[in-house]
Design a protein around this motif. Structure first.
Motif, mmCIF file in Angstrom:
data_model
loop_
_atom_site.group_PDB
_atom_site.id
_atom_site.type_symbol
_atom_site.label_atom_id
_atom_site.label_comp_id
_atom_site.label_asym_id
_atom_site.label_seq_id
_atom_site.Cartn_x
_atom_site.Cartn_y
_atom_site.Cartn_z
ATOM 1 N N GLY A 1 0.869 -1.383 -0.094
ATOM 2 C CA GLY A 1 -0.063 -0.053 -0.083
ATOM 3 C C GLY A 1 0.913 1.239 -0.001
ATOM 4 O O GLY A 1 0.238 2.457 -0.444
ATOM 5 N N ALA A 2 2.118 1.278 0.572
ATOM 6 C CA ALA A 2 2.764 2.490 0.496
ATOM 7 C C ALA A 2 4.353 2.048 0.723
ATOM 8 O O ALA A 2 4.492 0.997 1.455
ATOM 9 C CB ALA A 2 2.543 3.405 1.965
ATOM 10 N N ARG A 3 5.323 2.752 0.153
ATOM 11 C CA ARG A 3 6.703 2.701 0.390
ATOM 12 C C ARG A 3 7.183 3.979 1.067
ATOM 13 O O ARG A 3 6.838 4.862 0.443
ATOM 14 C CB ARG A 3 7.337 2.241 -0.659
ATOM 15 N N TYR A 4 8.097 4.021 1.889
ATOM 16 C CA TYR A 4 8.695 5.155 2.615
ATOM 17 C C TYR A 4 10.222 4.772 2.999
ATOM 18 O O TYR A 4 10.766 3.953 2.953
ATOM 19 C CB TYR A 4 8.029 5.185 4.183
ATOM 20 N N PRO A 5 10.850 5.907 2.486
ATOM 21 C CA PRO A 5 12.377 5.750 2.539
ATOM 22 C C PRO A 5 12.382 5.587 4.254
ATOM 23 O O PRO A 5 11.720 6.258 4.954
ATOM 24 C CB PRO A 5 12.929 7.155 2.319
ATOM 25 N N LEU A 6 13.664 5.205 4.615
ATOM 26 C CA LEU A 6 14.012 4.947 6.065
ATOM 27 C C LEU A 6 13.627 6.233 6.766
ATOM 28 O O LEU A 6 13.370 6.523 7.999
ATOM 29 C CB LEU A 6 15.079 4.268 6.323
#
Length: 326
Positions: free
Chosen positions: A298-303
């Motif tokens: 559903g979603a990808r975020y950088p660390l």
């Protein structure tokens, strides 16, 4: 010596307590491998642990699962070498990092056909579903199965896998929108358990036949209804308590409801030794390759945006898995 960026907490509370720090990472010790992590899985337990609801020592990292590439191998490690792609789900708290040393017996090699982002998105959740459909109750063709919270991360995998094994799957969820998600995941019918008559709707959906097994991760809100949905001599598998713990009750109630069986399993005892863990993982990989499990991201975020990922999860602003990318 390599360096590693990792999320560290020295106190518990809101998203602001998470700090991204950089520190030297020593070479892997005997029995360890050093990983360059390429995808980190998010699980809602991460929120509870960050907030202090589930006590952790301080200072601490966060995160239970990740995938990546072996960069170095410690003394005595067999079966793994530099360049191997691996995934893990129970190598100690601290998966929120771009590099990490972990015990070699806690990782498993990824097949060629499964990418690291997909693996990190589903591995912990799929390993939970694996013991539920293969060990807690071995789902058979023709079984009627009820899956509570069928729109959740584990619930979607559990529903699609049980369906692939030949079961009729009745999912429940907390809103009409979530019921649509449950249907898309493979449920034959989805019922809104926010409605007062949800138990009747579940039973009516199969023409009056009750379930061979009810998988209940909701707990307090659904548990008594779970007993009413279960066929005589059937099983209620209580594997979570999203709405709160189940109140104490007299065991005689299980007799009155139809000589029912009740169990409270969890994922880690089902994967307590390396051989069993890797065999169960192979089962998960096969289910992914056969399409019984789908990685819905559903979603990808950088660390660096880990706070935003936690905010989105707490606001229920995403559908499908959240993945952190180092």
């Amino acid at each position: 010596m390599a360096s590693a960026r990792r999320v560290e907490l020295t106190e518990f509370g809101g998203v602001e307590v998470m700090r991204l720090v950089t520190a030297e990472l020593p070479a892997p010790a005997a029995g360890e491998v050093q990983l360059r992590q390429t995808a980190i899985g998010f699980n809602y337990i991460d929120v509870y642990q960050r907030a202090g609801k589930y006590p952790l020592p301080s200072p601490t990292g966060l995160g239970h699962e990740a995938a990546g590439v072996v960069e170095a191998v410690g003394e005595g490690v067999e079966g793994l070498r530099e360049g191997d792609r691996v995934v893990y789900m129970n190598a100690g708290i601290g998966a929120y990092a771009d590099r990490r040393n972990v015990a070699a017996d806690k990782v498993v090699k990824l097949p060629e056909g499964i990418d690291e982002v997909a693996a990190a998105a589903v591995f912990f959740k799929a390993m939970t579903a694996q013991y539920l459909v293969k060990k807690t109750h071995r789902v058979q063709p023709g079984d009627i199965v009820v899956v509570h919270a069928a729109a959740g991360g584990v619930g979607q995998i559990l529903s699609s896998w049980a369906k692939a094994l030949g079961a009729t799957v009745i999912g429940t969820a907390g809103s009409p929108a979530k019921c649509e998600t449950a249907l898309a995941a493979g449920c034959d019918v989805a019922v809104d358990y926010a409605q007062a008559d949800w138990v009747r709707q579940v039973i009516d959906a199969t023409g009056g036949r009750k379930a061979r097994v009810v998988y209940d991760s909701v707990g307090q809100h659904t548990f008594m209804g779970s007993l009413d949905c279960t066929a005589p001599f059937g099983l209620v598998a209580l594997y979570g308590a999203a709405s709160g713990p189940v109140a104490a009750f007299e065991p005689e109630l299980l007799n009155k409801k139809g000589c029912l069986f009740l169990t409270r399993p969890s994922v880690f005892p089902h994967n307590a030794d390396t051989q069993t863990f890797r065999a169960n993982a192979a089962d998960v990989f096969q289910a992914i390759e056969q399409g019984a499990i789908r990685a819905t991201i559903g979603a990808r975020y950088p660390l660096e945006q880990v706070a935003e990922a936690h905010r989105a999860a707490e606001a229920r602003a995403t559908t499908g898995a959240i993945v952190l990318l180092p």
